[in-house]
Design an enzyme around this catalytic site. Structure first.
Site, PDB file in Angstrom:
ATOM      1  N   GLU A 247       0.848  -1.198   0.000  1.00 36.93           N
ATOM      2  CA  GLU A 247       0.000   0.000   0.000  1.00 36.93           C
ATOM      3  C   GLU A 247       0.878   1.241   0.000  1.00 36.93           C
TER       4      GLU A 247
ATOM      5  N   GLY B 281      -7.499   1.877   2.075  1.00 34.41           N
ATOM      6  CA  GLY B 281      -7.928   2.455   0.805  1.00 34.41           C
ATOM      7  C   GLY B 281      -8.921   3.589   0.971  1.00 34.41           C
ATOM      8  N   VAL B 282      -9.636   3.851  -0.116  1.00 34.26           N
ATOM      9  CA  VAL B 282     -10.619   4.940  -0.124  1.00 34.26           C
ATOM     10  C   VAL B 282     -11.689   4.684   0.932  1.00 34.26           C
ATOM     11  N   CYS B 283     -12.192   3.469   0.952  1.00 35.35           N
ATOM     12  CA  CYS B 283     -13.336   3.121   1.793  1.00 35.35           C
ATOM     13  C   CYS B 283     -13.122   3.490   3.251  1.00 35.35           C
TER      14      CYS B 283
ATOM     15  N   ALA C 195       3.819   0.048  -5.712  1.00 35.86           N
ATOM     16  CA  ALA C 195       4.232  -1.127  -6.481  1.00 35.86           C
ATOM     17  C   ALA C 195       4.104  -0.860  -7.981  1.00 35.86           C
TER      18      ALA C 195
ATOM     19  N   GLU D 254     -26.570  19.194 -11.442  1.00 36.32           N
ATOM     20  CA  GLU D 254     -26.528  17.870 -12.086  1.00 36.32           C
ATOM     21  C   GLU D 254     -26.744  18.018 -13.593  1.00 36.32           C
TER      22      GLU D 254
ATOM     23  N   HIS E  97     -42.667  -8.305  15.511  1.00 37.47           N
ATOM     24  CA  HIS E  97     -43.444  -7.078  15.603  1.00 37.47           C
ATOM     25  C   HIS E  97     -43.028  -6.336  16.864  1.00 37.47           C
TER      26      HIS E  97
HETATM   27  C1  LIG Z   1     -17.146   9.558  -0.115  1.00 38.68           C
HETATM   28  C2  LIG Z   1     -17.276   8.132  -0.540  1.00 38.68           C
HETATM   29  C3  LIG Z   1     -18.247   7.345   0.048  1.00 38.68           C
HETATM   30  C4  LIG Z   1     -18.381   6.018  -0.328  1.00 38.68           C
HETATM   31  N1  LIG Z   1     -19.342   5.265   0.295  1.00 38.68           N
HETATM   32  C5  LIG Z   1     -19.483   3.965  -0.048  1.00 38.68           C
HETATM   33  C6  LIG Z   1     -20.451   3.161   0.615  1.00 38.68           C
HETATM   34  O1  LIG Z   1     -21.169   3.608   1.518  1.00 38.68           O
HETATM   35  N2  LIG Z   1     -20.568   1.865   0.246  1.00 38.68           N
HETATM   36  C7  LIG Z   1     -19.786   1.330  -0.738  1.00 38.68           C
HETATM   37  O2  LIG Z   1     -19.927   0.149  -1.032  1.00 38.68           O
HETATM   38  N3  LIG Z   1     -18.857   2.064  -1.382  1.00 38.68           N
HETATM   39  C8  LIG Z   1     -18.687   3.358  -1.055  1.00 38.68           C
HETATM   40  N4  LIG Z   1     -17.736   4.119  -1.702  1.00 38.68           N
HETATM   41  C9  LIG Z   1     -16.931   3.478  -2.742  1.00 38.68           C
HETATM   42  C10 LIG Z   1     -15.803   2.639  -2.110  1.00 38.68           C
HETATM   43  O3  LIG Z   1     -15.003   3.460  -1.321  1.00 38.68           O
HETATM   44  C11 LIG Z   1     -14.987   1.969  -3.189  1.00 38.68           C
HETATM   45  O4  LIG Z   1     -15.826   1.196  -4.013  1.00 38.68           O
HETATM   46  C12 LIG Z   1     -13.928   1.051  -2.592  1.00 38.68           C
HETATM   47  O5  LIG Z   1     -13.042   1.768  -1.780  1.00 38.68           O
HETATM   48  C13 LIG Z   1     -13.163   0.320  -3.684  1.00 38.68           C
HETATM   49  O6  LIG Z   1     -12.237  -0.515  -3.099  1.00 38.68           O
HETATM   50  P1  LIG Z   1     -10.907  -0.982  -3.858  1.00 38.68           P
HETATM   51  O7  LIG Z   1     -10.290  -1.989  -2.940  1.00 38.68           O
HETATM   52  O8  LIG Z   1     -11.234  -1.394  -5.216  1.00 38.68           O
HETATM   53  O9  LIG Z   1      -9.990   0.304  -3.991  1.00 38.68           O
HETATM   54  P2  LIG Z   1      -9.628   1.538  -3.098  1.00 38.68           P
HETATM   55  O10 LIG Z   1     -10.418   1.604  -1.844  1.00 38.68           O
HETATM   56  O11 LIG Z   1      -9.665   2.695  -3.991  1.00 38.68           O
HETATM   57  O12 LIG Z   1      -8.154   1.232  -2.641  1.00 38.68           O
HETATM   58  C14 LIG Z   1      -7.094   1.236  -3.561  1.00 38.68           C
HETATM   59  C15 LIG Z   1      -5.796   1.359  -2.785  1.00 38.68           C
HETATM   60  O13 LIG Z   1      -4.717   1.076  -3.641  1.00 38.68           O
HETATM   61  C16 LIG Z   1      -3.653   1.925  -3.318  1.00 38.68           C
HETATM   62  N5  LIG Z   1      -2.749   1.985  -4.483  1.00 38.68           N
HETATM   63  C17 LIG Z   1      -3.036   2.509  -5.709  1.00 38.68           C
HETATM   64  N6  LIG Z   1      -1.980   2.335  -6.525  1.00 38.68           N
HETATM   65  C18 LIG Z   1      -1.026   1.686  -5.807  1.00 38.68           C
HETATM   66  C19 LIG Z   1       0.273   1.221  -6.093  1.00 38.68           C
HETATM   67  N7  LIG Z   1       0.802   1.348  -7.293  1.00 38.68           N
HETATM   68  N8  LIG Z   1       0.980   0.610  -5.109  1.00 38.68           N
HETATM   69  C20 LIG Z   1       0.450   0.457  -3.877  1.00 38.68           C
HETATM   70  N9  LIG Z   1      -0.769   0.874  -3.561  1.00 38.68           N
HETATM   71  C21 LIG Z   1      -1.511   1.464  -4.517  1.00 38.68           C
HETATM   72  C22 LIG Z   1      -4.326   3.238  -3.003  1.00 38.68           C
HETATM   73  O14 LIG Z   1      -3.483   4.065  -2.224  1.00 38.68           O
HETATM   74  C23 LIG Z   1      -5.563   2.759  -2.252  1.00 38.68           C
HETATM   75  O15 LIG Z   1      -5.307   2.680  -0.860  1.00 38.68           O
HETATM   76  C24 LIG Z   1     -17.554   5.456  -1.332  1.00 38.68           C
HETATM   77  C25 LIG Z   1     -16.577   6.251  -1.920  1.00 38.68           C
HETATM   78  C26 LIG Z   1     -16.421   7.563  -1.539  1.00 38.68           C
HETATM   79  C27 LIG Z   1     -15.364   8.382  -2.171  1.00 38.68           C
HETATM   80  C1  LIG Z   2     -45.993  -3.179  27.479  1.00 34.54           C
HETATM   81  C2  LIG Z   2     -46.077  -4.302  26.507  1.00 34.54           C
HETATM   82  C3  LIG Z   2     -45.189  -4.352  25.460  1.00 34.54           C
HETATM   83  C4  LIG Z   2     -45.247  -5.383  24.541  1.00 34.54           C
HETATM   84  N1  LIG Z   2     -44.355  -5.383  23.512  1.00 34.54           N
HETATM   85  C5  LIG Z   2     -44.399  -6.370  22.591  1.00 34.54           C
HETATM   86  C6  LIG Z   2     -43.509  -6.363  21.492  1.00 34.54           C
HETATM   87  O1  LIG Z   2     -42.666  -5.467  21.341  1.00 34.54           O
HETATM   88  N2  LIG Z   2     -43.595  -7.361  20.595  1.00 34.54           N
HETATM   89  C7  LIG Z   2     -44.516  -8.365  20.730  1.00 34.54           C
HETATM   90  O2  LIG Z   2     -44.535  -9.246  19.881  1.00 34.54           O
HETATM   91  N3  LIG Z   2     -45.372  -8.393  21.748  1.00 34.54           N
HETATM   92  C8  LIG Z   2     -45.340  -7.415  22.693  1.00 34.54           C
HETATM   93  N4  LIG Z   2     -46.229  -7.438  23.723  1.00 34.54           N
HETATM   94  C9  LIG Z   2     -47.190  -8.551  23.801  1.00 34.54           C
HETATM   95  C10 LIG Z   2     -48.355  -8.318  22.850  1.00 34.54           C
HETATM   96  O3  LIG Z   2     -48.974  -7.113  23.171  1.00 34.54           O
HETATM   97  C11 LIG Z   2     -49.327  -9.482  22.910  1.00 34.54           C
HETATM   98  O4  LIG Z   2     -48.643 -10.684  22.649  1.00 34.54           O
HETATM   99  C12 LIG Z   2     -50.435  -9.313  21.897  1.00 34.54           C
HETATM  100  O5  LIG Z   2     -51.159  -8.141  22.130  1.00 34.54           O
HETATM  101  C13 LIG Z   2     -51.389 -10.521  21.929  1.00 34.54           C
HETATM  102  O6  LIG Z   2     -52.364 -10.344  20.979  1.00 34.54           O
HETATM  103  P1  LIG Z   2     -53.786 -11.043  21.081  1.00 34.54           P
HETATM  104  O7  LIG Z   2     -54.472 -10.725  19.811  1.00 34.54           O
HETATM  105  O8  LIG Z   2     -53.615 -12.455  21.437  1.00 34.54           O
HETATM  106  O9  LIG Z   2     -54.537 -10.372  22.309  1.00 34.54           O
HETATM  107  P2  LIG Z   2     -54.685  -8.914  22.881  1.00 34.54           P
HETATM  108  O10 LIG Z   2     -53.796  -7.951  22.212  1.00 34.54           O
HETATM  109  O11 LIG Z   2     -54.548  -9.066  24.349  1.00 34.54           O
HETATM  110  O12 LIG Z   2     -56.167  -8.521  22.499  1.00 34.54           O
HETATM  111  C14 LIG Z   2     -57.264  -9.130  23.089  1.00 34.54           C
HETATM  112  C15 LIG Z   2     -58.455  -8.261  22.865  1.00 34.54           C
HETATM  113  O13 LIG Z   2     -59.620  -8.991  23.164  1.00 34.54           O
HETATM  114  C16 LIG Z   2     -60.553  -8.142  23.784  1.00 34.54           C
HETATM  115  N5  LIG Z   2     -61.504  -8.956  24.511  1.00 34.54           N
HETATM  116  C17 LIG Z   2     -61.265  -9.759  25.583  1.00 34.54           C
HETATM  117  N6  LIG Z   2     -62.386 -10.389  25.937  1.00 34.54           N
HETATM  118  C18 LIG Z   2     -63.354 -10.012  25.092  1.00 34.54           C
HETATM  119  C19 LIG Z   2     -64.720 -10.324  24.954  1.00 34.54           C
HETATM  120  N7  LIG Z   2     -65.303 -11.210  25.752  1.00 34.54           N
HETATM  121  N8  LIG Z   2     -65.426  -9.748  23.983  1.00 34.54           N
HETATM  122  C20 LIG Z   2     -64.866  -8.863  23.161  1.00 34.54           C
HETATM  123  N9  LIG Z   2     -63.567  -8.524  23.245  1.00 34.54           N
HETATM  124  C21 LIG Z   2     -62.821  -9.087  24.192  1.00 34.54           C
HETATM  125  C22 LIG Z   2     -59.688  -7.270  24.646  1.00 34.54           C
HETATM  126  O14 LIG Z   2     -60.354  -6.062  24.988  1.00 34.54           O
HETATM  127  C23 LIG Z   2     -58.502  -7.042  23.763  1.00 34.54           C
HETATM  128  O15 LIG Z   2     -58.657  -5.888  22.986  1.00 34.54           O
HETATM  129  C24 LIG Z   2     -46.198  -6.407  24.665  1.00 34.54           C
HETATM  130  C25 LIG Z   2     -47.118  -6.368  25.722  1.00 34.54           C
HETATM  131  C26 LIG Z   2     -47.065  -5.319  26.629  1.00 34.54           C
HETATM  132  C27 LIG Z   2     -48.043  -5.286  27.738  1.00 34.54           C
END
Ligand SMILES: Cc1cc2nc3c(=O)[nH]c(=O)nc-3n(C[C@H](O)[C@H](O)[C@H](O)COP(=O)(O)OP(=O)(O)OC[C@H]3O[C@@H](n4cnc5c(N)ncnc54)[C@H](O)[C@@H]3O)c2cc1C
Ligand SMILES: Cc1cc2nc3c(=O)[nH]c(=O)nc-3n(C[C@H](O)[C@H](O)[C@H](O)COP(=O)(O)OP(=O)(O)OC[C@H]3O[C@@H](n4cnc5c(N)ncnc54)[C@H](O)[C@@H]3O)c2cc1C
Lengths: 466, 62, 466
Positions: C35, C41-43, C114, C202, C442
């Site tokens: 290198e 590299g760039v990345c 290189a 652009e 969920h």
């Molecule tokens: C601002 C910016 C944001 C980017 N964001 C993303 C992203 O989010 N996701 C993504 O996938 N890609 C992104 N890219 C593109 C990504 O950086 C390039 O696709 C990636 O770096 C290519 O990798 P490479 O290994 O082919 O070459 P490079 O990363 O370009 O590395 C080549 C290396 O070879 C070295 N070199 C060159 N000639 C010689 C030599 N003769 N002897 C020894 N060393 C040498 C250089 O110094 C350099 O270090 C971004 C690019 C930029 C500029």
């Molecule tokens: C604070 C908290 C956070 C949670 N977070 C998550 C989470 O992030 N992810 C997740 O997967 N689960 C979570 N859960 C669990 C999730 O809420 C339950 O698993 C889910 O609601 C179960 O769904 P259900 O349809 O079986 O019953 P419920 O959602 O309990 O619904 C039952 C319904 O039946 C009605 N009912 C009851 N008896 C009768 C009747 N005789 N006649 C008419 N209606 C009736 C009730 O009023 C109620 O509305 C959380 C629970 C709590 C308390």
């Protein structure tokens, strides 16, 4: 009493029920959706959605606090009423969306409490007015409700359930969270970030029981950085009120401690809403813990009744409820759908986030596999370093013999989103090599999943292989 | 086969599983021509047309 | 002159070269990595990584500005020197990581330029000292450099290339960006968010040529909200200096305009670094545009020389360079590796982010498919609403006959991460139904990808199907 007849009636409009109703409508079934409270159930009204609105806002405040190293300084001011309003707006938007979707799929939404009066009929009490709904098929999706513990009865004032906590009535100076599970920690973290001094009381030997211990360690570390006190092996014994303040009595290793505080959040689990809806009248068998027993086509012991979501057992997850809702609707419509998923991802919105899918190393061993593990730390990933979120890792488990991917645990930035690729990989029956050979855009977080899979094969690029 | 241990009888993507169900084909009896024996849609079609166990020369990787 | 002998020598340490060297080391080949500038590299040094560090910081500031609706108000102060320091730290960390990785894989890193002296030897000029490296195989990965345009020669002072812009020497009051492609818009957006009044010039009829027009519209809308002026069909004719300020002369529709400004960023493309490295001495054929011609095993016309990355042609992407680096290394080690990817994702870190993989609708048509399209808007997705990032959509293209997934375009929050699932789906040969049937956690952003796939089949849940 008026009687209406439908092809199918769905009871409960959570993510299970409202999705089932949409799918039934889509499949041409004349469908009613009965809901006694707000459309959307727990998930939309005080679960998944509003909790994540608060979490995201708290994260933004938190990000700011850590942004000085990036040259960004600010003293963020927080208007809790405004945040609550935003959260309410989010809920309103989603509820409105469900209304539109039900209407668009020709589903009748009926407000009221449904009770079975027989295997093919429910009565809906809409506050005075009663209606009888008859149908060939019923989907019961009444969900679950927070478990109460003796001495800590929910009063909506001092002792909160998740429902009150998500409503964000105030930011108490000191909050005791009983229950170090997912909901307790998600909400505890929000309050800690918004300014509460939070203490977590967990009866088991660890918080987040069942989650990868390394993941738990990271969450624990971050909670401690936020000055959250964690008591494990700790039993909440009772609550006292002493001159304006609350005192939570806790027993740790046989010794009693007193934790003074301003509010208590109890988040120790959920129990199914299977009572009082006449399931016996319909001939539906309920299991010992109150969950309704179903087969893989969501059928109960009563031929006309299907059951989905939290009501039919763990995992209590919204997307599990929705998936089961789709399956039940399709089965009713004559499709051969069945609960045959390979992957049921779970996301925990702590800080860092934790997400899992498939088998953990232990589970793989228990199932007779000889597991291989690949791990990649976000601290070695360009994207994570650039966005200044480097805590965490991706860990994958594979089968040594076949090299099949068996599971993944992701801890770190956007873990809840990143798990989707792993879930698809599992569902497709991908080998570790399938992920390793797939080009991942640079610089992005999913590169860590690719590297972990390569690492399990001894071929990681950005980590020296053992 | 190790795949059985995870509770999954056969290596097949969800769309293939759905198709097999729809056609009433038992995936366990279908020879998978994909990598590692993964069952593909064509395999299910083949099985349905009576080739539950296609001769090996038909399933050897191209 | 000292002579050293290796199994393989890699020239250039960008994401192509440094990865190739790691892989060669892993495969037991005695390898040198040459290198001339900084490792990475760039990345790493002024591309992907530092640009994303700036973008993430600018996004945080921007998120704050929009956070009042969530009850969070602040007046963020920005210390540019500190942000530059952070960015430098990120680069340093990643360069250090590469050093460790090369060492861990027993690769000799050699500083110097290189030049081929024959098909099996290069001379390395390390500033005075020269070394001759002989090897059976060479991988050339010298990358590409920014194109200059007449009248706007890079002077590192008034006229910046991406390199200077990424270095963030200052935040000019007024910045003209010549080139509305990916790099110009990514960096233009950063400066706009940090406070510059930005004007984009652009030459083509649209910014982001080749990207889905709907995606472009969203990016354009957001640029305008940030008061970025966009001139399309506009040719930069020349630069004048008038009393301390710069004036860019632009021709739009035959009429000349003058845009006064303080700095000019020219980002109109990259040209390959194929000259001056003695490729002719090695017998390597260079194509008409300066890109080295290779086959799908990264082999050039010279049996001993492989070429990868930007040097061998578009797309000029870091992950393409890395993938080609792995392939070249494996081919040298006797593996049967070949460039056979189905999906080459691309991520654009504008606001909103845009990411694409596989075929667009137009490309699908051109290839003879009868495409079906599914689309899902983030504004209808719970997670997006909860995090207050609802601009954008997921659009998928499938084959009407077979229902195979053909491609995806994602615009919106975390699009760069979300594309990974689509890339894996394509690479696995997934049907739309495979994604639709896979349970997605969920509430998460990838649910939008699932819904779009279902939508293409007329079975979206959270959108009324047409
Ligand atoms: C601002 C910016 C944001 C980017 N964001 C993303 C992203 O989010 N996701 C993504 O996938 N890609 C992104 N890219 C593109 C990504 O950086 C390039 O696709 C990636 O770096 C290519 O990798 P490479 O290994 O082919 O070459 P490079 O990363 O370009 O590395 C080549 C290396 O070879 C070295 N070199 C060159 N000639 C010689 C030599 N003769 N002897 C020894 N060393 C040498 C250089 O110094 C350099 O270090 C971004 C690019 C930029 C500029
Ligand atoms: C604070 C908290 C956070 C949670 N977070 C998550 C989470 O992030 N992810 C997740 O997967 N689960 C979570 N859960 C669990 C999730 O809420 C339950 O698993 C889910 O609601 C179960 O769904 P259900 O349809 O079986 O019953 P419920 O959602 O309990 O619904 C039952 C319904 O039946 C009605 N009912 C009851 N008896 C009768 C009747 N005789 N006649 C008419 N209606 C009736 C009730 O009023 C109620 O509305 C959380 C629970 C709590 C308390």
């Amino acid at each position: 009493m008026a009687t209406k007849t439908y092809d199918a009636v769905v009871i409960g409009s959570g993510p299970g029920g409202y999705v089932a109703a949409i799918r039934l409508g889509q499949l041409g079934k004349k469908t009613a959706l009965v809901e006694k409270e707000a459309l959307g159930g727990v998930c939309i009204n005080w679960g998944c959605i509003p909790s994540k609105a608060l979490i995201a806002a708290a994260n933004l405040v938190e990000d700011l606090r850590g942004a000085a190293e990036r040259g960004i300084t600010s003293e963020p001011k927080l208007d809790i009423a405004k945040l609550r309003e935003f959260k309410d707006g989010v809920v309103k938007k989603m509820v409105g969306g469900i209304q539109v979707l039900e209407k668009g799929n020709k589903v009748d939404v009926i407000q009221g409490t449904a009770t079975f009066v027989g295997p093919n009929a429910v009565e809906v009490d809409g506050g005075g007015e009663k209606t009888r709904l008859e149908a060939a098929a019923f989907i019961v999706a009444t969900g679950a409700r927070p478990v109460q513990i003796p001495g800590f009865e929910f009063d909506g004032k001092d002792v909160w359930s998740a429902k009150e906590a998500v409503d964000l009535p105030e930011v108490p100076k000191r909050l005791v969270v009983i229950g170090g599970g997912i909901i307790g920690l998600e909400l505890g973290t929000v309050y800690a970030k918004l300014g509460s001094k939070v203490t977590v009381v967990e009866a088991l030997p660890t918080i987040l029981t069942g989650v990868d211990p390394e993941a738990v360690r990271l969450v624990q570390k971050s909670l401690k950085q936020r000055e959250v006190a964690i008591h494990v092996n700790a039993k909440a014994k009772g609550l006292e009120r002493k001159g304006g303040e609350l005192v939570v009595k806790v027993e740790v290793d046989g010794k009693e401690q007193a934790i003074p505080c301003d509010k208590v959040l109890v988040a120790v689990g959920f129990r199914p809403n299977s009572e009082g809806i006449g399931l016996d009248k319909a001939g539906v068998k309920v299991g010992p813990k109150g969950f309704v027993e179903v087969n893989d086509r969501m059928q109960t012991s009563a031929p006309s009744v299907y059951c989905i979501g939290d009501l039919c057992g763990p995992p209590l997850l919204a997307h599990k409820a929705s998936k089961e809702g789709e399956i039940a609707a399709e089965v009713i419509a004559g499709h051969k759908s069945v609960r045959d998923w390979v992957s049921m991802p779970a996301a925990i919105f702590t800080d860092p986030e934790v997400a899992t899918v498939g088998l953990s190393e232990e589970q793989a061993k228990a199932q007779g596999y000889d597991p291989i593990v690949g791990k990649f730390f976000f601290s070695a990933l360009g994207r994570a370093v650039a966005i200044a979120h480097t805590d965490g890792f991706v860990k994958v488990v594979g089968d040594r013999e076949s090299k099949l991917l068996l599971g993944a645990t992701i801890v770190g930035p956007e873990a809840s989103d990143l798990i989707a690729e792993a879930a698809l990989a599992l569902e497709m029956g991908a080998y570790l090599e399938d992920v390793g050979l797939t080009v991942h855009a640079h610089p992005t977080l999913p590169e860590a999943f690719m590297e972990a899979c390569k690492g399990a094969l001894g071929e990681a690029i950005h980590r020296v292989n053992a | 086969a190790p795949a059985e241990r995870s509770g999954r009888k056969v290596l097949a993507a969800p769309a293939v599983r759905a198709m097999a169900r729809q056609l009433g084909v038992d995936l366990g009896l279908v020879h998978g021509s994909g990598p590692g024996g993964r069952v593909l849609k064509d395999d299910v079609h083949g099985a349905r047309n009576g080739h539950a166990h296609p001769p090996p020369e038909l399933t050897a990787p191209a």
